[in-house]
Scaffold this active site. Structure first.
Site, PDB file in Angstrom:
ATOM      1  N   HIS A  40      39.850  -2.804  66.552  1.00  0.00           N
ATOM      2  CA  HIS A  40      39.443  -1.580  67.256  1.00  0.00           C
ATOM      3  C   HIS A  40      37.918  -1.485  67.342  1.00  0.00           C
ATOM      4  O   HIS A  40      37.239  -2.375  66.954  1.00  0.00           O
ATOM      5  CB  HIS A  40      39.876  -0.435  66.307  1.00  0.00           C
ATOM      6  CG  HIS A  40      39.429  -0.416  65.059  1.00  0.00           C
ATOM      7  ND1 HIS A  40      38.268   0.230  64.602  1.00  0.00           N
ATOM      8  CD2 HIS A  40      39.922  -1.143  63.739  1.00  0.00           C
ATOM      9  CE1 HIS A  40      38.150  -0.034  63.303  1.00  0.00           C
ATOM     10  NE2 HIS A  40      38.726  -0.903  62.846  1.00  0.00           N
ATOM     11  N   ALA A  41      37.407  -0.374  68.006  1.00  0.00           N
ATOM     12  CA  ALA A  41      36.165  -0.230  68.393  1.00  0.00           C
ATOM     13  C   ALA A  41      35.015  -0.576  67.268  1.00  0.00           C
ATOM     14  O   ALA A  41      34.262  -1.453  67.406  1.00  0.00           O
ATOM     15  CB  ALA A  41      36.019   0.946  68.937  1.00  0.00           C
TER      16      ALA A  41
END
Lengths: 577, 89
Positions: B15-16
């Protein structure tokens, strides 16, 4: 095809116009091309906006670094990285160069492309991370649109459709000639609804899915009386509404003829009609409407849309402008009333989440606890009192102790002004807002210690009935005619009469045609309302009989809890509908 | 050039924030870093590129490093992925 949606009509009137969809917190992006010779400027503008976003995020990170959870810092770091990423920064620049799209549009196109990829992701968690992209894009977009005032001009005659509006949104839009508001959230007592009424434009709130069902530029009819929004109305409906609108205009015209007439009942009883104002600009309309004064000047707007708190000079300039503009009629300045649905931008650095802001540290409580926030305001009010009649009104009193502390502070400020040789009104009246049931029950003791009382019905009803006035799930319970509410109001009116001090009402109830005859019958003499309601109220007073109403209402107050009384109260309400 | 397959084992996937760590780490090396799945390839120094791989837990990616410090870069990034990006699960 014509579609009708219903919500809660919170501000009367009919508007017919084009929808303008407002994405909350997100400026509206319209496709726009630029000229060849504008390309390098446009690229520059975009880079500036990205650099600005980076600066803003860094500033936030610096502010919170010490005691914040590390994952929050990590979020910001992630966003900072994204702001240097090719996919976000270089791709829009290519689009600006190659397709001659305006920066906002170029960024939007890239955002849509990225979001689409996220939407196709199978993993639930990863899919929701498109929020990161949107957050970063929003930050850049805000910088791009920040100074583009042209954007606001095209709102004239438009019907704003949004999930919700912040008080700041409505302030920004108030001089743009917006025709009406339609929102998904909010109830009749939400701050937004109150503002719409003060703007005198129709508003329907609580229209579920409004931003999904209504497309931008679609033709809408907004009926603020009925709480109805009609999308793409058929001709017959449209002409029906045009007629209604016309009738409204004629009524407004007949009301205007009352401006120079006294606010006097059939039997010669005169009442005081006062205005509630928000911004220094509101002072233009108030004297034009020949109001007897300003019963509530809300000072919170000085604190909004900024990151710091206003200093004494800013307060002073605003108040002096109001006093001068009103040309001698008295203005009641309510001291800082932040908290609850009105959050202060400049002092939200507290780490503790407040679960119940309506019952928390706000209004006079905040002022007494944070004198550095309050003293500049107090000093500015006193300085402005040298220019014309001012009354100080303290919001949210609950104990007499607060009055004593406040009076001590006023004395201290007066002493320091005297020492500095600055003029002020030494006899400035100090009054209190009675909006907490405890204060209403103790109204007699407050009436002995204060120069006037003002009943704030919005909060008084909210606190008495324990319903959140901005929660549209419970606001059906919001009932000004509830026996407990009426009893409390009666206690305050009586306390004023017994102690020979004026009592006004500055809540929404005071300007509501349904309650005016009842309140007059209960003995209320001063009615303060948003300027747009003043003439309608005067029209009502001029057609009712104070003596008769008192005779009808007084016995009802003795037996409030019977169904017969409820019925009779409704009949009195119906007098004006 | 070093190329090897590696599995994403942390619970939330790439994820980010995890991607941010990976990109920051990759950025410390002069070598080119590439990450790819069966359908696309991403620059290991571009956060959006890495995030767009949509690598959830259990995804196998091909990691390659090419340049003067490729050995060290490859090992450091592999260690980061195997350490679940310091997330603990």
């Amino acid at each position: 095809m014509s579609v009708s949606c219903s919500g809660i009509g919170v501000s009367n009137g009919i508007a017919i116009g084009e929808a303008h969809l407002l994405q909350r917190g997100r400026p509206d992006i319209v496709p726009r091309f630029i000229e060849t010779d504008q390309i390098s400027d446009e690229v520059d503008r975009f880079r500036q906006a990205v650099a600005g976003a980076r600066r803003q995020l860094k500033a936030i990170r610096d502010k919170i670094a010490q005691n914040t959870r590390s994952d929050i810092v990590a979020f910001i770091d992630t966003h900072l990285l994204m702001l240097t990423d090719e996919a976000l920064v270089e791709a829009p620049i290519s689009t600006i160069r190659e397709k001659q799209y305006a920066a906002e549009w170029a960024l939007q196109v890239q955002r849509d492309a990225l979001v689409r990829v996220f939407d196709e992701m199978e993993d639930d968690y990863l899919r929701t991370r498109k929020d990161d992209v949107e957050h970063v894009v929003d930050q850049i977009q805000k910088n791009l649109t920040l100074v583009d005032e042209d954007d606001l001009h095209h709102l004239e005659g438009k019907i704003i459709v949004a999930q919700d509006l912040t008080p700041a949104d409505t302030i920004l839009m108030r001089h743009q000639g917006v025709a009406a508001f339609v929102t998904e959230y909010g109830g009749p007592m939400s701050h937004t609804a109150i503002l719409a009424r003060s703007l005198g434009i129709p508003a329907v709130v609580g229209v579920h899915e409004a931003t999904h069902n209504i497309q931008d530029t679609e033709n809408l009819i907004v009926d603020g009386h009925q709480g109805i929004v009609i999308i793409n109305a058929e001709d017959a409906t449209l002409s029906q509404y045009l007629e209604k609108k016309d009738a409204d205009l004629q009524h407004a015209e007949s009301l205007r003829r009352l401006i120079d007439q006294p606010a006097q009942t059939i039997d010669g009883h005169t009442v005081q009609l006062l205005a509630n104002i928000e911004l220094p600009e509101d002072i233009e309309t108030t004297p034009n409407l020949k109001a007897n004064g300003v019963g509530l000047y809300r000072t919170e707007f000085l604190y909004m849309n900024r990151n710091d708190v206003p200093n004494e000079e800013e307060h002073f300039r605003a108040y002096r402008q109001v006093v001068n503009g009103l040309g001698g009629i008295p203005v009641t300045i309510r001291t800082l009333d932040l908290g609850a649905d009105k959050q202060i931008d400049g002092c939200n650095d507290s780490d503790t989440p407040v679960c119940n802001p309506a019952l928390g540290l706000r209004a006079i409580r905040l002022c007494l606890k944070e004198p550095q926030l309050f003293l500049p305001q107090l000093r500015a009010i006193l300085r402005a009192s040298a220019y014309g009649p001012i009354r100080i009104m303290i919001p949210m009193l609950s104990t007499l102790h607060e009055v004593k502390e406040l009076r001590q502070m006023v004395e201290d400020v007066m002493y320091s002004l005297k020492r500095d040789g600055i003029a002020f009104d030494a006899d400035i009246p100090i009054g209190g807002m009675i909006e907490i049931p405890a204060a209403a029950l103790a109204a007699e003791s407050f009436a002995r210690e204060l120069d006037f009382l003002s009943i704030g019905t919005n909060d008084l009803i909210q606190y008495t009935l324990a319903i959140d006035r901005v929660d549209d799930e419970v606001n059906y319970l919001f009932d000004p005619l509830h026996p407990s509410v009426l009893r409390l109001i009666q206690m305050v009116i009586d306390a004023g009469r017994n102690n020979n001090i004026p009592v006004s009402m500055c809540g929404e109830m005071a300007g509501d045609p349904r309650y005016i005859p009842l309140l007059l019958g209960m003995g209320l003499q001063e009615f303060s309302m948003q300027p747009g309601a003043l003439l309608e109220a005067k029209h009502i007073f001029r057609n009712i009989n104070a003596g008769e109403l008192a005779e009808r209402v007084t016995p009802l107050m003795q037996q409030l809890d019977t169904p017969e009384t409820a019925e009779k109260l409704l009949q009195i309400s119906a007098l004006t509908s | 050039m070093i190329t090897k397959e590696i599995e994403i084992i942390n619970k939330l996937g790439l994820h980010a924030r995890a991607a941010a760590k990976l990109v920051t780490t990759a950025g410390q090396f002069s070598s080119d870093i590439l990450l790819s799945n069966s359908s696309q390839e991403a620059n290991g120094k571009s956060i959006m590129g890495v995030v767009m791989l949509a690598a959830s837990q259990g995804t196998t990616l091909t990691l390659s490093a090419n340049g003067a410090d490729e050995q060290e870069a490859f090992e450091t990034i592999t260690a980061l992925i195997n350490d679940k990006f310091g997330e603990g699960e």
